[in-house]
Design an enzyme around this catalytic site. Structure first.
Site, PDB file in Angstrom:
ATOM      1  N   ASP A 138       0.828  -1.208   0.000  1.00 34.11           N
ATOM      2  CA  ASP A 138       0.000   0.000   0.000  1.00 34.11           C
ATOM      3  C   ASP A 138       0.861   1.255   0.000  1.00 34.11           C
ATOM      4  O   ASP A 138       0.697   2.154  -0.826  1.00 34.11           O
ATOM      5  CB  ASP A 138      -0.925   0.017   1.218  1.00 34.11           C
ATOM      6  CG  ASP A 138      -1.988  -1.066   1.188  1.00 34.11           C
ATOM      7  OD1 ASP A 138      -3.106  -0.783   0.749  1.00 34.11           O
ATOM      8  OD2 ASP A 138      -1.679  -2.204   1.588  1.00 34.11           O
ATOM      9  N   ASP A 169     -12.255   4.169  -4.712  1.00 35.64           N
ATOM     10  CA  ASP A 169     -12.750   2.797  -4.859  1.00 35.64           C
ATOM     11  C   ASP A 169     -13.557   2.593  -6.139  1.00 35.64           C
ATOM     12  O   ASP A 169     -13.982   1.463  -6.413  1.00 35.64           O
ATOM     13  CB  ASP A 169     -13.628   2.418  -3.662  1.00 35.64           C
ATOM     14  CG  ASP A 169     -12.819   2.189  -2.399  1.00 35.64           C
ATOM     15  OD1 ASP A 169     -11.680   1.694  -2.525  1.00 35.64           O
ATOM     16  OD2 ASP A 169     -13.319   2.503  -1.306  1.00 35.64           O
ATOM     17  N   LYS A 223     -13.967  -6.363  -9.848  1.00 41.78           N
ATOM     18  CA  LYS A 223     -15.356  -6.552 -10.306  1.00 41.78           C
ATOM     19  C   LYS A 223     -15.644  -5.673 -11.523  1.00 41.78           C
ATOM     20  O   LYS A 223     -16.325  -6.099 -12.469  1.00 41.78           O
ATOM     21  CB  LYS A 223     -16.319  -6.246  -9.156  1.00 41.78           C
ATOM     22  CG  LYS A 223     -16.214  -7.228  -7.982  1.00 41.78           C
ATOM     23  CD  LYS A 223     -17.172  -6.880  -6.870  1.00 41.78           C
ATOM     24  CE  LYS A 223     -16.723  -5.717  -6.040  1.00 41.78           C
ATOM     25  NZ  LYS A 223     -15.528  -6.007  -5.190  1.00 41.78           N
ATOM     26  N   ASP A 251      -5.912   4.477  -5.424  1.00 47.12           N
ATOM     27  CA  ASP A 251      -6.029   3.463  -4.386  1.00 47.12           C
ATOM     28  C   ASP A 251      -4.856   2.518  -4.611  1.00 47.12           C
ATOM     29  O   ASP A 251      -4.855   1.725  -5.558  1.00 47.12           O
ATOM     30  CB  ASP A 251      -7.349   2.698  -4.477  1.00 47.12           C
ATOM     31  CG  ASP A 251      -7.624   1.893  -3.202  1.00 47.12           C
ATOM     32  OD1 ASP A 251      -6.652   1.576  -2.495  1.00 47.12           O
ATOM     33  OD2 ASP A 251      -8.797   1.572  -2.924  1.00 47.12           O
ATOM     34  N   LYS A 266     -23.635  -3.238  -5.546  1.00 47.92           N
ATOM     35  CA  LYS A 266     -23.163  -2.999  -4.191  1.00 47.92           C
ATOM     36  C   LYS A 266     -24.166  -2.142  -3.451  1.00 47.92           C
ATOM     37  O   LYS A 266     -24.437  -1.008  -3.834  1.00 47.92           O
ATOM     38  CB  LYS A 266     -21.800  -2.315  -4.202  1.00 47.92           C
ATOM     39  CG  LYS A 266     -21.215  -2.097  -2.816  1.00 47.92           C
ATOM     40  CD  LYS A 266     -19.831  -1.485  -2.879  1.00 47.92           C
ATOM     41  CE  LYS A 266     -19.245  -1.350  -1.486  1.00 47.92           C
ATOM     42  NZ  LYS A 266     -17.905  -0.709  -1.498  1.00 47.92           N
ATOM     43  N   THR A 311      -7.139  -4.711   0.010  1.00 43.60           N
ATOM     44  CA  THR A 311      -5.950  -5.150   0.749  1.00 43.60           C
ATOM     45  C   THR A 311      -6.176  -6.483   1.439  1.00 43.60           C
ATOM     46  O   THR A 311      -5.261  -7.311   1.533  1.00 43.60           O
ATOM     47  CB  THR A 311      -5.529  -4.079   1.778  1.00 43.60           C
ATOM     48  OG1 THR A 311      -5.285  -2.845   1.100  1.00 43.60           O
ATOM     49  CG2 THR A 311      -4.276  -4.488   2.516  1.00 43.60           C
ATOM     50  N   GLU A 322      -5.417   6.904  -0.524  1.00 48.41           N
ATOM     51  CA  GLU A 322      -5.981   6.309   0.686  1.00 48.41           C
ATOM     52  C   GLU A 322      -5.059   6.376   1.899  1.00 48.41           C
ATOM     53  O   GLU A 322      -5.520   6.539   3.022  1.00 48.41           O
ATOM     54  CB  GLU A 322      -6.356   4.846   0.421  1.00 48.41           C
ATOM     55  CG  GLU A 322      -7.046   4.188   1.603  1.00 48.41           C
ATOM     56  CD  GLU A 322      -7.683   2.859   1.262  1.00 48.41           C
ATOM     57  OE1 GLU A 322      -8.467   2.369   2.085  1.00 48.41           O
ATOM     58  OE2 GLU A 322      -7.390   2.321   0.184  1.00 48.41           O
TER      59      GLU A 322
END
Length: 366
Positions: A54, A303, A277, A146, A291, A151, A79
């Protein structure tokens, strides 16, 4: 800004995501070794994990963008921050981040990117990570990153994505998704990442081009070819493949199950980590991503930004559950979302889904 003026931005973004993905592959391989997670993973205040990858990816992307576009007026929304990494007890972790970053940047020229004259010091790396402190907003140009989306999937050896987008005056102009574990055969999406076979790609698109592209990940280098992506032509819900988040905290699985049942969907939903996705829809391996988070959950722009533009340019549709376009102009969060997010392979299927949401909503407890 006209699409044709984004050539340098698009080229740089794709190349740096390739480089960042190579770092992730190496870090994930280390995590798979016995007892290797010690010193490689920390927990945030919300108990979600953050890893060497990250911070490493954020440092690399920030450093490269600053080299190419100048750091003075560079706005990056990302992030991670440096608070926990700067603490005395994180000295070993900072050292691991530094090693990963410098190892990756030593190969930058193989990706057609600038390479530092000498290894970056920890202060340089913390500066690069800390540079990503913009809050975005309705005006100006903002890179949105991101570094490792998903993660938890990354730590578990499953799907994850490196996601980079460029937003200008609230509009997403381009998006890049690095998907190092994306399988050649879509069955691998629901079977983890331990199946044999080729995997790994980078997908990207520019707003208004009507095209989305995919390149293979090549260890230590940049590919010379790309494949045009196109969404699936399936518009019958009965035949559709549906993706949803793995974690229940991120989506209401019960509502999604009821919704798909009411539409006659036969296949069991694929639960997939991260923006992979969106990637599955863009390349035709799935038709729907839904979602529906709990009302207290706020969606963040990093995201979704890269995935949305890639799906749309590949021929798909992405809106909230009320059929409205997602608004990336309000800062870090996607404000004003109507119930949830729906991404589809086409307009016909999307309209059927929106109608089913309205019909099913009254009986739900969301």
């Amino acid at each position: 800004m006209a699409v044709e003026f984004l050539a340098t931005e698009m080229d740089t973004a794709v190349r740096v995501v390739h480089l960042a993905s190579s770092l992730c592959v190496k870090v994930q391989e280390k995590l798979r070794l016995p007892s290797s997670t010690n010193g490689q993973v920390k927990s945030k205040d919300d108990d979600s994990p953050v890893t060497v990858a990250d911070w490493g990816v954020q440092a690399i992307v920030s450093w490269v963008l600053a080299q190419v576009f100048g750091g003075q007026n560079l706005s990056i929304v990302a992030e991670e921050d440096t608070e926990s990494l700067s603490k005395a007890e994180s000295l070993g972790l900072l050292g691991a981040v530094s090693s990963a970053v410098n190892e990756a940047l030593s190969e930058a020229s193989s990706y057609g990117l600038p390479k530092p004259d000498k290894a970056l010091e920890t202060a340089d790396i913390l500066e690069a990570i800390g540079r990503c402190n913009s809050l975005g907003g309705p005006k100006g140009r903002h890179w949105v990153l991101d570094p490792v989306d998903g993660t938890l999937g990354f730590v578990r050896g499953d799907q994850y994505a490196v996601a980079l987008a460029l937003i200008e005056n609230g509009k997403v102009l381009l998006g890049v998704l690095g998907c190092p574990n994306y399988p050649v055969k879509k069955e691998g999406l629901s079977n983890g990442c331990n199946q044999p076979g080729d995997k790994g790609c980078v997908m990207y698109a520019k707003r208004g081009s009507g095209q989305a592209w995919m390149q293979p990940l090549i260890p230590g280098g940049y590919p010379e070819s790309a494949t045009l992506l196109k969404v699936s032509s399936v518009d019958d819900p009965v035949l559709a493949t549906v993706c949803e988040p793995v974690e229940r905290a991120n989506s209401n699985h019960l509502f999604t199950a009821g919704l798909t049942s009411s539409m006659g969907v036969r296949k069991k939903p694929m639960r997939v980590y991260s923006m992979v996705k969106y990637a599955a829809i863009a390349c035709g391996d799935a038709e729907v991503f839904m979602k529906f988070a709990q009302s207290s959950y706020k969606e963040k722009i990093w995201d979704h930004a890269a995935g949305v533009v890639i799906v749309e340019e590949a021929g798909g549709v992405v809106t909230d559950a009320g059929g409205r376009n997602l608004d990336f102009s309000k800062g870090v969060y996607l404000e004003g979302l109507d119930r949830g997010i729906i991404a589809c392979s086409g307009q016909v299927l999307h309209e059927k889904l929106i109608g089913a949401v309205y019909a099913s909503w009254e009986s739900s407890s969301l």
